[in-house]
Scaffold this active site. Sequence first.
Site, PDB file in Angstrom:
ATOM      1  N   LYS A   1       0.801  -1.221   0.000  1.00  0.00           N
ATOM      2  CA  LYS A   1       0.000   0.000   0.000  1.00  0.00           C
ATOM      3  C   LYS A   1       0.834   1.271   0.000  1.00  0.00           C
ATOM      4  O   LYS A   1       2.034   1.250   0.329  1.00  0.00           O
ATOM      5  CB  LYS A   1      -0.974  -0.022   1.182  1.00  0.00           C
ATOM      6  CG  LYS A   1      -2.119  -1.027   0.949  1.00  0.00           C
ATOM      7  CD  LYS A   1      -3.197  -0.950   1.985  1.00  0.00           C
ATOM      8  CE  LYS A   1      -4.332  -1.909   1.619  1.00  0.00           C
ATOM      9  NZ  LYS A   1      -5.396  -1.937   2.665  1.00  0.00           N
TER      10      LYS A   1
ATOM     11  N   ARG B   1      -3.183  -9.851   5.395  1.00  0.00           N
ATOM     12  CA  ARG B   1      -3.691  -9.978   4.015  1.00  0.00           C
ATOM     13  C   ARG B   1      -2.612  -9.452   3.085  1.00  0.00           C
ATOM     14  O   ARG B   1      -2.281  -8.267   3.133  1.00  0.00           O
ATOM     15  CB  ARG B   1      -4.975  -9.177   3.860  1.00  0.00           C
ATOM     16  CG  ARG B   1      -5.589  -9.252   2.480  1.00  0.00           C
ATOM     17  CD  ARG B   1      -6.867  -8.431   2.380  1.00  0.00           C
ATOM     18  NE  ARG B   1      -7.461  -8.504   1.055  1.00  0.00           N
ATOM     19  CZ  ARG B   1      -7.060  -7.768   0.017  1.00  0.00           C
ATOM     20  NH1 ARG B   1      -6.049  -6.883   0.175  1.00  0.00           N
ATOM     21  NH2 ARG B   1      -7.643  -7.886  -1.163  1.00  0.00           N
TER      22      ARG B   1
HETATM   23  N1  LIG Z   1     -10.050  -6.859   4.982  1.00  0.00           N
HETATM   24  C1  LIG Z   1      -9.387  -6.129   4.054  1.00  0.00           C
HETATM   25  N2  LIG Z   1      -9.726  -6.216   2.757  1.00  0.00           N
HETATM   26  C2  LIG Z   1      -9.074  -5.466   1.818  1.00  0.00           C
HETATM   27  N3  LIG Z   1      -9.431  -5.527   0.514  1.00  0.00           N
HETATM   28  C3  LIG Z   1      -8.781  -4.774  -0.414  1.00  0.00           C
HETATM   29  C4  LIG Z   1      -7.740  -3.958  -0.040  1.00  0.00           C
HETATM   30  C5  LIG Z   1      -7.034  -3.158  -1.080  1.00  0.00           C
HETATM   31  O1  LIG Z   1      -5.943  -3.882  -1.559  1.00  0.00           O
HETATM   32  P1  LIG Z   1      -6.002  -4.710  -2.934  1.00  0.00           P
HETATM   33  O2  LIG Z   1      -7.096  -5.707  -2.895  1.00  0.00           O
HETATM   34  O3  LIG Z   1      -4.675  -5.217  -3.257  1.00  0.00           O
HETATM   35  O4  LIG Z   1      -6.332  -3.577  -4.020  1.00  0.00           O
HETATM   36  P2  LIG Z   1      -7.666  -3.302  -4.804  1.00  0.00           P
HETATM   37  O5  LIG Z   1      -8.685  -2.874  -3.801  1.00  0.00           O
HETATM   38  O6  LIG Z   1      -7.269  -2.221  -5.793  1.00  0.00           O
HETATM   39  O7  LIG Z   1      -8.068  -4.588  -5.508  1.00  0.00           O
HETATM   40  N4  LIG Z   1      -7.335  -3.869   1.262  1.00  0.00           N
HETATM   41  C6  LIG Z   1      -8.013  -4.617   2.209  1.00  0.00           C
HETATM   42  C7  LIG Z   1      -7.664  -4.559   3.613  1.00  0.00           C
HETATM   43  O8  LIG Z   1      -6.749  -3.817   4.044  1.00  0.00           O
HETATM   44  N5  LIG Z   1      -8.373  -5.319   4.485  1.00  0.00           N
END
Ligand SMILES: Nc1nc2ncc(COP(=O)(O)OP(=O)(O)O)nc2c(=O)[nH]1
Length: 294
Positions: free
Chosen positions: A233, A268
């Site tokens: 992030k 995660r």
């Molecule tokens: N529980 C939880 N779920 C999450 N889902 C998505 C993201 C964002 O990261 P990512 O899925 O890699 O990116 P994107 O939302 O662009 O798919 N962060 C979290 C988090 O910190 N906690």
Amino acid sequence: MRFHYHRAMPDLLTLDCAGRPLCLDRPRIMGVLNVTPDSFSDGGRFHEPETAVAHARAMVDAGADIIDVGGESTRPGSEPVSVEEELRRVIPVLTALRAELAVPLSIDTSKPEVMRSAVAAGAGLINDVNGLRAPGALPAAAESGAAICVMHMQGTPRSMQREPRYHDVVGEVRAFLAERASTLRGTGVPASRIVLDPGFGFGKTLEHNVALFRGLPELMSLGYPVLVGVSRKSMLGAILGGRPVGGRIMGSAVAAALAAGYGAQIVRVHDVAATADALAVQVALGRTMGRPTT
Ligand SMILES: Nc1nc2ncc(COP(=O)(O)OP(=O)(O)O)nc2c(=O)[nH]1
């Protein structure tokens, strides 16, 4: 120096993921599987079911204890995806993963319709970055029988990073998560199905994220497992002097180990192998504030 076991913490060592238990006797790895064209760090790479399943299998081989399937990017400024499109993306992948893998599966969604269909297709955990605030989301999650990760977000992905404001970020996030957990318990959801997540990067400045990270023990004191998602992030990019996404693997692994040291039970992450190494060293050499030392 002995660390006292959190008295508020129930003797909760197993998360009930609808028939696939996740034992929380040590920090666990949630592998991120974004089946999206636009996720902030890996958008488009696993858009097809075949590549998604292959990547999930590789993450499990590298040490992932649960796979989090997401069909809608929640990066800052992202546009919502329709129910139909989100279902089209995630259901085939969940169906295939359920048949291929023995680990629990998680669905990263805020839509009640997707929650219900995903659990029917094999998801054992509902991961809602919107904290079950959408109409119908709370009953859909409660009735699903799946474990539920409730995350704090200020605002929406489209606007959350414009001007995040808190008087006491740790206190406010803790209060929101406490209210969500209490509301879920009031519907009959047992503690063994609840996970809490402060939502790093979701309506938070770098200063807010740092305070929340260092405030993890206060969230742990609510007595539920805590999930931490900081992998790749922008907060890490800022800490690393503006490092782009591709250069944040080491920082993500260190952060995962630090979170485990504060007592977080699930991290995660995108980079499973690096995280598995970091957690192994943390468990062997680090302090585990959330668990007895002997
Ligand atoms: N529980 C939880 N779920 C999450 N889902 C998505 C993201 C964002 O990261 P990512 O899925 O890699 O990116 P994107 O939302 O662009 O798919 N962060 C979290 C988090 O910190 N906690």
